[in-house]
Design a protein around this motif. Structure first.
Motif, mmCIF file in Angstrom:
data_model
loop_
_atom_site.group_PDB
_atom_site.id
_atom_site.type_symbol
_atom_site.label_atom_id
_atom_site.label_comp_id
_atom_site.label_asym_id
_atom_site.label_seq_id
_atom_site.Cartn_x
_atom_site.Cartn_y
_atom_site.Cartn_z
ATOM 1 N N ILE A 1 -41.182 15.440 50.496
ATOM 2 C CA ILE A 1 -41.928 14.184 50.382
ATOM 3 C C ILE A 1 -41.163 13.051 51.056
ATOM 4 C CG2 ILE A 1 -42.629 12.399 48.729
ATOM 5 C CD1 ILE A 1 -43.565 14.615 46.885
ATOM 6 N N LYS A 2 -39.854 13.039 50.891
ATOM 7 C CA LYS A 2 -39.031 12.015 51.545
ATOM 8 C C LYS A 2 -39.154 12.103 53.063
ATOM 9 C CE LYS A 2 -35.700 8.971 52.119
ATOM 10 N NZ LYS A 2 -35.938 7.520 51.892
ATOM 11 N N GLY B 1 -43.743 12.501 53.675
ATOM 12 C CA GLY B 1 -44.685 11.685 52.923
ATOM 13 C C GLY B 1 -45.507 12.479 51.928
ATOM 14 N N LYS C 1 -48.733 12.278 51.021
ATOM 15 C CA LYS C 1 -50.100 12.686 51.355
ATOM 16 C C LYS C 1 -50.140 14.043 52.044
ATOM 17 C CE LYS C 1 -52.484 8.244 51.560
ATOM 18 N NZ LYS C 1 -53.338 7.343 52.356
ATOM 19 N N LYS C 2 -49.211 14.276 52.969
ATOM 20 C CA LYS C 2 -49.203 15.554 53.684
ATOM 21 C C LYS C 2 -48.857 16.712 52.756
ATOM 22 C CE LYS C 2 -48.104 13.717 58.272
ATOM 23 N NZ LYS C 2 -47.136 13.714 59.400
ATOM 24 N N GLU D 1 -44.167 4.246 44.957
ATOM 25 C CA GLU D 1 -43.633 3.635 46.168
ATOM 26 C C GLU D 1 -42.192 3.169 45.984
ATOM 27 O OE1 GLU D 1 -46.192 0.552 47.563
ATOM 28 O OE2 GLU D 1 -47.824 1.916 48.093
ATOM 29 N N HIS E 1 -40.205 10.646 45.529
ATOM 30 C CA HIS E 1 -39.132 11.605 45.807
ATOM 31 C C HIS E 1 -37.971 11.429 44.833
ATOM 32 C CE1 HIS E 1 -38.025 7.960 48.010
ATOM 33 N NE2 HIS E 1 -36.780 8.392 48.055
ATOM 34 N N SER F 1 -53.113 6.756 46.913
ATOM 35 C CA SER F 1 -51.888 5.999 46.649
ATOM 36 C C SER F 1 -52.116 4.850 45.686
ATOM 37 C CB SER F 1 -51.325 5.446 47.972
ATOM 38 O OG SER F 1 -52.271 4.604 48.602
#
Length: 461
Positions: A132-133, A136, A138-139, A287, A292, A448
């Motif tokens: 995730i770091k 991201g 979303k992916k 956020e 992460h 998000s």
């Protein structure tokens, strides 16, 4: 995010303005909120599945894990980490393993292997945090949409349901008392009463059991023999103060395949909790400090607990409820609750008292709890508007459910001299993730928006 607040209703973000005595009391309130569910996990694992998971060890790593989580999340997120119910199915599957090296294995050794699987599950959190770091959220979440995680959560509750009936059948009337107290507290309770229904159900029915036991009431054991309603034998040699009975995890491919896939559902629970806490506090923790970081803290806490004989940890919705009730959003108060848990973990006599709770009470609580796990899986699907008129989604959910219910004994296969067992939940998770990746037409995008008025994207349990 809407910052317009009614005058006089602003939350307290620094509890030090209240003074130390009030902070200590608020921390105690958070401890009570987490306590019932946290100690219920080792009670279920020990009494229902025969694996000697320690209440002392569980409390110790709930406290230490919470403190570690706060360090990883820059001391910003007011979350408490308690025992995860998602992994109960894994403990049950481990207790039933009787092939290869597990044939005739001592339950304490089986627990060590189960804890090894928990360590790997925790490390999967760390891997996801790193991914995730790098790319991201979303992916990453495209591979773990609600059409996959929802049915898996449903299966966790359905697989556990038979053990709830078995435990409750030792004394049905007492199990019904426990269920009734939980329902009344959760539906009609106000304030703190509504937030701690599990604790009230256990304590209230235990008081009833004490009275009934004094009047000569009995229960049935697993063999159908009549036994006293409450067994106080464990209190005789329990010391007021003592060290936790730590175990060192052992590692094996079978135990890893049993426990580690549950991390998929547990990670979705974590993301849902972060969304819920963000909405409650009015700050987007996904956020900042970042998803992460919170996943890293949860994963390290879980891996550390498993390494020394504790259950997996998870962020607790009960404590999010306390944030709503008290409107004190200072993480320092939650850290006080963590310290209380660590202190309490040094009392063997306290653990013995908890272990004396009748099996029927555990069964009654489980009746509600296990059903709620499955119901929350349904809510996960509904709240995220999974479109089951889409054949793709229908096929994924169908295959997951059939794998989870059909492969009740799992699949055992040999690689050389090594026997590996995939449990039904592992098979379902692998099938669901694979189908979601292969089939065209993905219709889900990880949102998000976790601001005011938005519930978590994923259900909590």
């Amino acid at each position: 995010m809407n910052d317009n607040k009614t005058p006089g209703t602003e939350p307290i973000r620094d509890a030090r303005v209240l003074g130390l005595p009030k902070m200590l009391i608020l921390g105690l309130q958070h401890m009570f909120a987490m306590f019932g569910a946290t100690v219920l996990v080792p009670m279920l694992v020990s009494n229902s599945y025969g694996l000697p998971l320690s209440i002392q060890t569980t409390l110790f790593f709930a406290g230490i894990g919470t403190l570690l989580f706060h360090v990883c999340s820059k001391l910003q997120v007011p979350a408490f980490l308690g025992s995860s119910f998602a992994f109960l199915g894994g403990f049950e599957a481990m207790s039933k393993l009787d092939a290869g090296k597990y044939a005739g294995m001592d339950p304490a050794v089986k627990l060590q292997y189960a804890c090894g699987g928990i360590v790997v599950a925790g490390l999967l959190y760390v891997v996801l945090a790193l991914v995730i770091k790098l790319v991201g959220a979303k992916k990453v979440m495209r591979f773990l949409p609600p059409v996959v995680t929802g049915p898996i959560i449903i299966l966790i509750g359905l697989n556990l349901a038979p053990s709830a009936v078995t435990n409750a059948s030792t004394c049905w009337w007492l199990a019904i008392v426990a269920m009734a107290i939980i329902v009344v507290a959760n539906i009609w309770g106000k304030g703190m009463i509504k937030i701690i229904p599990i604790l009230l159900g256990v304590v209230g029915s235990y008081v009833v059991a004490l009275i009934a036991n004094a009047a000569g009431a009995t229960a049935l054991d697993s063999a159908g023999n009549v036994i006293p309603l409450i067994d106080f034998s464990g209190l005789a040699n329990a010391a007021p103060v003592g060290l936790q009975p730590f175990l060192v995890a052992k590692f094996d491919l079978t135990s890893i395949f049993v426990m580690a896939p549950i991390a998929i559902a547990a990670m979705m629970e974590h993301i849902g909790d972060m969304s819920a806490i963000s909405a409650t506090v009015g700050r987007n923790f996904i956020e900042n400090p970042g998803l992460h970081r919170t996943l890293l803290g949860d994963g390290l806490a879980t891996a550390l607990a498993g390494l020394f004989g504790g259950p997996a940890n998870t962020t607790y919705g009960e404590n999010t409820g306390v944030l709503v009730l008290s409107r004190v959003h200072d993480p320092r108060v939650v850290r006080l609750a963590a310290i209380y848990a660590v202190v309490l973990s040094f009392s063997p006599i306290f653990a013995a008292i908890v272990n004396s709770i009748p099996t029927a009470i555990i069964g009654g609580v489980s009746f509600i709890l296990y059903g709620m796990i499955s119901a929350i899986g349904v809510r996960n699907v509904v709240e995220n508007r999974v479109d089951f008129t889409n054949s793709r989604n229908l096929i994924i959910a169908a295959v997951i459910l059939v794998c989870g219910l059909g492969f009740s004994s799992g699949i055992t296969f040999a690689i050389g001299e090594i026997h590996i067992t995939l449990t039904n939940l592992a098979i379902a998770a692998i099938a669901g993730i694979a189908l979601n990746a292969i089939l065209p037409g993905k219709d889900y995008e990880f949102p998000s928006d976790v601001t005011d008025g938005r519930a978590g994207d994923f259900g909590r349990y």
